[in-house]
Design a protein around this motif. Structure first.
Motif, mmCIF file in Angstrom:
data_model
loop_
_atom_site.group_PDB
_atom_site.id
_atom_site.type_symbol
_atom_site.label_atom_id
_atom_site.label_comp_id
_atom_site.label_asym_id
_atom_site.label_seq_id
_atom_site.Cartn_x
_atom_site.Cartn_y
_atom_site.Cartn_z
ATOM 1 N N VAL A 188 -25.167 -33.910 -15.221
ATOM 2 C CA VAL A 188 -24.414 -33.564 -16.435
ATOM 3 C C VAL A 188 -23.474 -32.398 -16.147
ATOM 4 C CG1 VAL A 188 -24.582 -32.709 -18.796
ATOM 5 C CG2 VAL A 188 -26.208 -34.420 -17.985
ATOM 6 N N GLN A 189 -23.965 -31.399 -15.444
ATOM 7 C CA GLN A 189 -23.151 -30.235 -15.118
ATOM 8 C C GLN A 189 -21.937 -30.600 -14.272
ATOM 9 O OE1 GLN A 189 -26.242 -27.875 -13.317
ATOM 10 N NE2 GLN A 189 -26.668 -26.740 -15.206
ATOM 11 N N GLN A 190 -22.088 -31.625 -13.462
ATOM 12 C CA GLN A 190 -20.992 -32.079 -12.600
ATOM 13 C C GLN A 190 -20.099 -33.106 -13.282
ATOM 14 O OE1 GLN A 190 -23.048 -33.518 -9.136
ATOM 15 N NE2 GLN A 190 -23.533 -31.460 -8.368
ATOM 16 N N GLY A 191 -20.440 -33.462 -14.520
ATOM 17 C CA GLY A 191 -19.643 -34.426 -15.258
ATOM 18 C C GLY A 191 -19.891 -35.868 -14.868
ATOM 19 N N LYS A 192 -20.966 -36.129 -14.126
ATOM 20 C CA LYS A 192 -21.273 -37.481 -13.658
ATOM 21 C C LYS A 192 -22.140 -38.266 -14.643
ATOM 22 C CE LYS A 192 -21.172 -36.037 -8.789
ATOM 23 N NZ LYS A 192 -21.980 -35.902 -7.544
ATOM 24 N N GLU A 193 -22.787 -37.561 -15.568
ATOM 25 C CA GLU A 193 -23.697 -38.199 -16.521
ATOM 26 C C GLU A 193 -23.494 -37.581 -17.901
ATOM 27 O OE1 GLU A 193 -26.135 -40.037 -18.768
ATOM 28 O OE2 GLU A 193 -26.177 -40.664 -16.674
ATOM 29 N N THR A 194 -23.197 -38.419 -18.878
ATOM 30 C CA THR A 194 -23.032 -37.911 -20.248
ATOM 31 C C THR A 194 -23.843 -38.723 -21.258
ATOM 32 O OG1 THR A 194 -21.039 -39.272 -20.528
ATOM 33 C CG2 THR A 194 -20.719 -36.984 -19.796
ATOM 34 N N LYS A 195 -24.282 -39.915 -20.878
ATOM 35 C CA LYS A 195 -25.005 -40.768 -21.819
ATOM 36 C C LYS A 195 -26.270 -40.096 -22.326
ATOM 37 C CE LYS A 195 -26.571 -45.548 -22.377
ATOM 38 N NZ LYS A 195 -26.764 -46.861 -21.702
ATOM 39 N N ILE A 196 -26.933 -39.327 -21.466
ATOM 40 C CA ILE A 196 -28.171 -38.642 -21.836
ATOM 41 C C ILE A 196 -27.968 -37.694 -23.014
ATOM 42 C CG2 ILE A 196 -27.827 -36.737 -20.200
ATOM 43 C CD1 ILE A 196 -31.197 -38.379 -21.107
ATOM 44 N N LEU A 197 -26.730 -37.205 -23.210
ATOM 45 C CA LEU A 197 -26.454 -36.235 -24.267
ATOM 46 C C LEU A 197 -26.627 -36.840 -25.658
ATOM 47 C CD1 LEU A 197 -23.338 -34.432 -22.728
ATOM 48 C CD2 LEU A 197 -25.760 -33.812 -22.556
#
Length: 273
Positions: A188-197
């Motif tokens: 998430v911090q690297q912008g690779k994962e956002t669905k979890i949000l």
């Protein structure tokens, strides 16, 4: 003469003692003033912009993104920059920053770093118990609005426990660890994962920390209408139980650039960034 002299000495002693007592209480009083002065300047010390008495309405000639970012700049001293972890969080959870009610306290940034920082922020909130509950606390304005909606129609909490309402940093962390892990956070911090949000907020980022979110069991249009009429909206895509207190009516939300999106029959109001 001796008696007169003794009387004069006694009067001098009494006067001296009276002066000492007066100075002592003067010093104590001044210490109290100095002690309470910082609380009057808490907003400045913590980099929180005081909420103005007149709401800020962005230039309506701007596009949605520009209107939203203009509002954020008005609310946060150092707004997140694009392509950063903070900007990703602002995109997911930043709708709350359009709230401009004078009694509402907003965080000075999108991440509260630890339990101590969270407690310091929450210590400045004016909270109250949601009617009919024993441990569900919200910022007072948000609680009052929710109570008004529940007068119109019954709206139950998701679980009925305090986790549906204002949370501590550690509770936020516990929820994150339940659904995710450190590798997910790094992605998430690297912008690779956002669905979890849309399932759980990373540590220190939940709107529940700010006393402006509720998890509810909403099952019909009448409940949604009652909540919307009182400033409560769904703002985190795919997080169906999650409701955010924005403090505006639905017609006002586009003024700040928010966009509505319907997903599987649920209408969310989302940031345009």
């Amino acid at each position: 003469m001796k008696r007169h002299s003794k009387l004069k000495r006694r009067l001098r002693k009494l006067t001296f003692i009276a002066i000492i007592i007066f100075l002592f209480f003067t010093i104590v009083a001044s210490s109290d003033i100095n002690y309470y002065q910082p609380s009057q300047n808490t907003a400045i010390i913590n980099n929180i912009k005081p909420t103005p008495s007149t709401p800020f309405i962005p230039n309506q000639q701007l596009d949605n993104q520009q209107r939203f970012l203009a509002t954020i700049t008005h609310q946060i001293i150092n707004p997140p920059r694009p392509n950063t972890y903070e900007y990703t969080l602002l995109r997911a959870y930043g709708t709350v920053f359009i709230n401009q009610q004078p009694e509402i306290k907003l965080p000075p940034k999108v991440i509260l770093e630890n339990e101590q920082e969270t407690q310091e922020f929450q210590g400045n909130m004016r909270v109250t118990l949601v009617e009919g509950t024993s441990e569900c606390y919200l910022q007072k304005v948000a609680a009052d609005a929710f109570n008004k909606a529940r007068i119109i129609i019954n709206i139950p909490l998701k679980s009925g426990y305090s986790g549906d309402c204002t949370r501590s940093f550690n509770t936020n962390l516990r929820f994150w660890q339940k659904y995710s892990n450190n590798r997910t956070l790094e992605a998430v911090q690297q912008g690779k994962e956002t669905k979890i949000l849309g399932t759980v907020a990373p540590p220190g980022t939940s709107q529940h920390l700010w006393g402006l979110a509720l998890d509810l069991r909403v099952s019909n249009a009448a409940q949604r209408q009652a909540l919307n009429q009182n400033g409560w909206f769904q703002t985190v895509e795919n997080d169906i139980p999650h409701w955010t207190y924005l403090g505006w009516d639905e017609e006002s939300l586009p003024k700040f650039g928010l966009q509505n999106k319907t997903v599987r029959g649920v209408t969310y109001w989302l940031t345009p960034i």
